[in-house]
Design a protein around this motif. Structure first.
Motif, PDB file in Angstrom:
ATOM      1  N   ILE A   2       0.834  -1.197   0.000  1.00 42.31           N
ATOM      2  CA  ILE A   2       0.000   0.000   0.000  1.00 42.31           C
ATOM      3  C   ILE A   2       0.874   1.254   0.000  1.00 42.31           C
ATOM      4  O   ILE A   2       0.627   2.207  -0.751  1.00 42.31           O
ATOM      5  N   ILE A   3       1.906   1.246   0.832  1.00 50.17           N
ATOM      6  CA  ILE A   3       2.797   2.410   0.913  1.00 50.17           C
ATOM      7  C   ILE A   3       3.504   2.639  -0.424  1.00 50.17           C
ATOM      8  O   ILE A   3       3.636   3.771  -0.884  1.00 50.17           O
ATOM      9  N   PHE A   4       3.953   1.546  -1.046  1.00 44.63           N
ATOM     10  CA  PHE A   4       4.631   1.657  -2.340  1.00 44.63           C
ATOM     11  C   PHE A   4       3.697   2.241  -3.394  1.00 44.63           C
ATOM     12  O   PHE A   4       4.075   3.162  -4.138  1.00 44.63           O
ATOM     13  N   LEU A   5       2.482   1.720  -3.471  1.00 42.39           N
ATOM     14  CA  LEU A   5       1.530   2.192  -4.477  1.00 42.39           C
ATOM     15  C   LEU A   5       1.140   3.646  -4.226  1.00 42.39           C
ATOM     16  O   LEU A   5       1.003   4.432  -5.169  1.00 42.39           O
ATOM     17  N   TYR A   6       0.962   3.998  -2.957  1.00 40.60           N
ATOM     18  CA  TYR A   6       0.633   5.383  -2.622  1.00 40.60           C
ATOM     19  C   TYR A   6       1.768   6.328  -3.041  1.00 40.60           C
ATOM     20  O   TYR A   6       1.532   7.382  -3.637  1.00 40.60           O
ATOM     21  N   SER A   7       2.994   5.934  -2.756  1.00 37.46           N
ATOM     22  CA  SER A   7       4.164   6.742  -3.124  1.00 37.46           C
ATOM     23  C   SER A   7       4.278   6.867  -4.639  1.00 37.46           C
ATOM     24  O   SER A   7       4.571   7.949  -5.166  1.00 37.46           O
ATOM     25  N   LEU A   8       4.035   5.754  -5.341  1.00 42.05           N
ATOM     26  CA  LEU A   8       4.093   5.776  -6.803  1.00 42.05           C
ATOM     27  C   LEU A   8       3.029   6.690  -7.372  1.00 42.05           C
ATOM     28  O   LEU A   8       3.295   7.469  -8.298  1.00 42.05           O
ATOM     29  N   PRO A 175     -24.069   2.192  -8.775  1.00 47.00           N
ATOM     30  CA  PRO A 175     -23.227   1.400  -7.858  1.00 47.00           C
ATOM     31  C   PRO A 175     -22.678   0.117  -8.465  1.00 47.00           C
ATOM     32  O   PRO A 175     -21.667  -0.415  -7.988  1.00 47.00           O
ATOM     33  N   SER A 176     -23.327  -0.384  -9.508  1.00 42.77           N
ATOM     34  CA  SER A 176     -22.874  -1.648 -10.099  1.00 42.77           C
ATOM     35  C   SER A 176     -21.713  -1.462 -11.071  1.00 42.77           C
ATOM     36  O   SER A 176     -21.104  -2.443 -11.509  1.00 42.77           O
ATOM     37  N   GLN A 177     -21.410  -0.218 -11.403  1.00 42.49           N
ATOM     38  CA  GLN A 177     -20.354   0.066 -12.374  1.00 42.49           C
ATOM     39  C   GLN A 177     -19.070   0.488 -11.673  1.00 42.49           C
ATOM     40  O   GLN A 177     -19.103   1.234 -10.686  1.00 42.49           O
ATOM     41  N   SER A 178     -17.947   0.036 -12.192  1.00 44.23           N
ATOM     42  CA  SER A 178     -16.658   0.401 -11.622  1.00 44.23           C
ATOM     43  C   SER A 178     -16.385   1.892 -11.829  1.00 44.23           C
ATOM     44  O   SER A 178     -16.572   2.410 -12.932  1.00 44.23           O
ATOM     45  N   PRO A 179     -15.945   2.598 -10.779  1.00 46.25           N
ATOM     46  CA  PRO A 179     -15.577   4.011 -10.934  1.00 46.25           C
ATOM     47  C   PRO A 179     -14.480   4.204 -11.982  1.00 46.25           C
ATOM     48  O   PRO A 179     -14.410   5.257 -12.614  1.00 46.25           O
ATOM     49  N   ILE A 180     -13.631   3.188 -12.167  1.00 43.90           N
ATOM     50  CA  ILE A 180     -12.566   3.283 -13.168  1.00 43.90           C
ATOM     51  C   ILE A 180     -13.175   3.370 -14.572  1.00 43.90           C
ATOM     52  O   ILE A 180     -12.726   4.158 -15.415  1.00 43.90           O
ATOM     53  N   VAL A 181     -14.213   2.573 -14.814  1.00 47.19           N
ATOM     54  CA  VAL A 181     -14.881   2.598 -16.125  1.00 47.19           C
ATOM     55  C   VAL A 181     -15.584   3.933 -16.343  1.00 47.19           C
ATOM     56  O   VAL A 181     -15.487   4.523 -17.425  1.00 47.19           O
ATOM     57  N   LEU A 182     -16.287   4.408 -15.324  1.00 44.34           N
ATOM     58  CA  LEU A 182     -16.986   5.686 -15.443  1.00 44.34           C
ATOM     59  C   LEU A 182     -15.992   6.817 -15.690  1.00 44.34           C
ATOM     60  O   LEU A 182     -16.244   7.716 -16.496  1.00 44.34           O
ATOM     61  N   SER A 224      -2.746   9.045 -16.857  1.00 49.50           N
ATOM     62  CA  SER A 224      -4.184   8.814 -16.963  1.00 49.50           C
ATOM     63  C   SER A 224      -4.604   7.368 -16.734  1.00 49.50           C
ATOM     64  O   SER A 224      -5.758   7.117 -16.388  1.00 49.50           O
ATOM     65  N   MET A 225      -3.710   6.406 -16.938  1.00 48.32           N
ATOM     66  CA  MET A 225      -4.092   5.004 -16.783  1.00 48.32           C
ATOM     67  C   MET A 225      -3.572   4.416 -15.468  1.00 48.32           C
ATOM     68  O   MET A 225      -4.349   4.010 -14.608  1.00 48.32           O
ATOM     69  N   ILE A 226      -2.267   4.397 -15.300  1.00 40.88           N
ATOM     70  CA  ILE A 226      -1.693   3.791 -14.095  1.00 40.88           C
ATOM     71  C   ILE A 226      -2.049   4.588 -12.849  1.00 40.88           C
ATOM     72  O   ILE A 226      -2.492   4.030 -11.833  1.00 40.88           O
ATOM     73  N   GLY A 227      -1.860   5.898 -12.909  1.00 39.73           N
ATOM     74  CA  GLY A 227      -2.117   6.741 -11.743  1.00 39.73           C
ATOM     75  C   GLY A 227      -3.537   6.622 -11.227  1.00 39.73           C
ATOM     76  O   GLY A 227      -3.778   6.432 -10.032  1.00 39.73           O
ATOM     77  N   HIS A 228      -4.521   6.728 -12.132  1.00 41.20           N
ATOM     78  CA  HIS A 228      -5.916   6.667 -11.711  1.00 41.20           C
ATOM     79  C   HIS A 228      -6.326   5.258 -11.283  1.00 41.20           C
ATOM     80  O   HIS A 228      -7.157   5.088 -10.394  1.00 41.20           O
ATOM     81  N   THR A 229      -5.735   4.244 -11.911  1.00 44.35           N
ATOM     82  CA  THR A 229      -6.033   2.871 -11.500  1.00 44.35           C
ATOM     83  C   THR A 229      -5.529   2.620 -10.082  1.00 44.35           C
ATOM     84  O   THR A 229      -6.230   2.004  -9.255  1.00 44.35           O
ATOM     85  N   ILE A 230      -4.323   3.100  -9.777  1.00 43.60           N
ATOM     86  CA  ILE A 230      -3.796   2.969  -8.420  1.00 43.60           C
ATOM     87  C   ILE A 230      -4.696   3.711  -7.432  1.00 43.60           C
ATOM     88  O   ILE A 230      -4.983   3.217  -6.337  1.00 43.60           O
ATOM     89  N   TYR A 231      -5.153   4.888  -7.840  1.00 46.65           N
ATOM     90  CA  TYR A 231      -6.018   5.692  -6.962  1.00 46.65           C
ATOM     91  C   TYR A 231      -7.257   4.897  -6.547  1.00 46.65           C
ATOM     92  O   TYR A 231      -7.571   4.788  -5.353  1.00 46.65           O
ATOM     93  N   TYR A 232      -7.964   4.344  -7.533  1.00 45.16           N
ATOM     94  CA  TYR A 232      -9.195   3.608  -7.214  1.00 45.16           C
ATOM     95  C   TYR A 232      -8.894   2.282  -6.502  1.00 45.16           C
ATOM     96  O   TYR A 232      -9.710   1.811  -5.706  1.00 45.16           O
ATOM     97  N   TYR A 233      -7.745   1.697  -6.774  1.00 42.70           N
ATOM     98  CA  TYR A 233      -7.334   0.487  -6.053  1.00 42.70           C
ATOM     99  C   TYR A 233      -7.135   0.804  -4.572  1.00 42.70           C
ATOM    100  O   TYR A 233      -7.581   0.050  -3.696  1.00 42.70           O
ATOM    101  N   ASN A 239      -9.357   3.427   2.190  1.00 41.57           N
ATOM    102  CA  ASN A 239     -10.564   4.232   2.373  1.00 41.57           C
ATOM    103  C   ASN A 239     -10.532   5.354   1.351  1.00 41.57           C
ATOM    104  O   ASN A 239      -9.561   5.515   0.599  1.00 41.57           O
ATOM    105  N   ALA A 240     -11.588   6.141   1.304  1.00 44.76           N
ATOM    106  CA  ALA A 240     -11.673   7.195   0.291  1.00 44.76           C
ATOM    107  C   ALA A 240     -10.739   8.367   0.584  1.00 44.76           C
ATOM    108  O   ALA A 240     -10.397   9.135  -0.319  1.00 44.76           O
ATOM    109  N   PHE A 241     -10.306   8.504   1.860  1.00 45.23           N
ATOM    110  CA  PHE A 241      -9.529   9.678   2.222  1.00 45.23           C
ATOM    111  C   PHE A 241      -8.041   9.546   1.902  1.00 45.23           C
ATOM    112  O   PHE A 241      -7.436  10.459   1.342  1.00 45.23           O
TER     113      PHE A 241
END
Length: 302
Positions: A2-8, A175-182, A224-233, A239-241
């Motif tokens: 988690i720390i690695f992904l957050y830092s990345l 709610p049934s759709q992934s935020p990444i797709v939206l 736009s791809m890796i950064g946002h995917t890590i964010y939603y992961y 948590n959201a914060f």
């Protein structure tokens, strides 16, 4: 992990501002660069999820996602890319961090949502920070285009704030759709709008620009791809914060690499302004910060 992904994630988001600047300085026009980036990134993400049966084509025709793409991607990044012709990448990143402050202001004005005293203090401190960032532009070192560029970025952040408020309701309604797709679909529409403006402005791809091409590839894949995917992961795994705190870290990264790697213009008062804006973000999110710290303490005690 988690720390690695957050830092990345923080590093990626912090370097995107410089990548935009490098691409523009290399000769790639702003609207065309942004349009290619977001249309390509959005399409690749959507195609991947569709191939895995995790999305449906009907989502592409949701007018709500068209509106989200117009405000979140088109307005925000049309302003940002255009402004970075005249504004340093570090200052662009700091000004882009005013989004949460503008969200609270818009919610108060249009949704009649109350503002706590601590959030109001954060807004006032953020306003002072913005003024401090603008102040070096009143000297002979920086021309009028620099001040206009800073103002345009703030206009773009108003679009970001409006889009964030709107899209939060949109995500909750699906709610049934992934935020990444939206997010991918709104990027597609934002990219289309940007390309339309590029066509109207008669922008063209330069004959040869290795740096500009690499910048677009980096922004598309990493930004736009890796950064946002890590964010939603991270949202799903923590948590959201926590993922949203990239706003506290990435602007400082952008300011630092812009100064020392790209030798951008820097005035000491800008650093003070930057810390004022970061402080305003902490105050605006004070309740969330306090809750998160309290939860971490409880977990550590257990």
């Amino acid at each position: 992990m988690i720390i690695f992904l957050y830092s990345l994630m923080c590093f990626i988001f912090g370097t995107t501002f410089l990548a935009i600047k490098v691409g523009i300085d290399a000769g790639f026009p702003p609207f065309l660069s942004a349009g290619i980036r977001f249309l390509l990134a959005g399409l690749l993400i959507f195609i991947y999820f569709y191939s895995k049966n995790r999305s449906v084509l009907s989502l592409l025709f949701r007018k709500e996602l068209v509106a989200a793409g117009f405000s979140l991607t088109f307005i925000t990044f049309a302003c940002l890319y255009w402004a970075e012709q005249y504004v340093t990448s570090g200052i662009a990143a700091i000004l882009s961090a005013t989004g949460p402050m503008l969200i609270i202001i818009l919610q108060s004005v249009f949704l009649k949502k109350g503002i706590s005293k601590i959030s109001l203090a954060g807004i006032l401190i953020g306003f002072i920070g913005v003024m401090l960032l603008f102040s070096p532009g009143l000297t002979i070192e920086v021309n009028g285009q620099w001040i206009i560029g800073c103002g345009i970025i703030l206009i773009g952040e108003i679009g970001y704030a409006a889009g964030t408020i709107y899209s939060s309701k949109l995500i909750s309604s699906l709610p049934s759709q992934s935020p990444i797709v939206l997010n991918a679909i709104q990027m597609i529409y934002g990219g289309v709008f940007l390309l339309i403006i590029a066509f109207i402005a008669k922008e063209n791809i330069p004959a040869s620009s290795k740096e500009g091409l690499l910048a677009i590839i980096y922004l598309t894949v990493a930004g736009s791809m890796i950064g946002h995917t890590i964010y939603y992961y991270l949202v799903a795994k923590t948590n959201a914060f926590l993922p949203s705190t990239w706003l506290y870290v990435s602007p400082i990264i952008a300011l630092t690499i812009g100064r020392f790697y790209y030798h951008e213009y820097f005035h000491p008062i800008m650093l003070i302004g930057a810390f004022f804006i970061i402080a305003s973000l902490i105050l605006i999110n004070f309740t969330k910060v306090a809750d998160y710290v309290t939860q971490k303490k409880i977990v550590s005690v257990k």
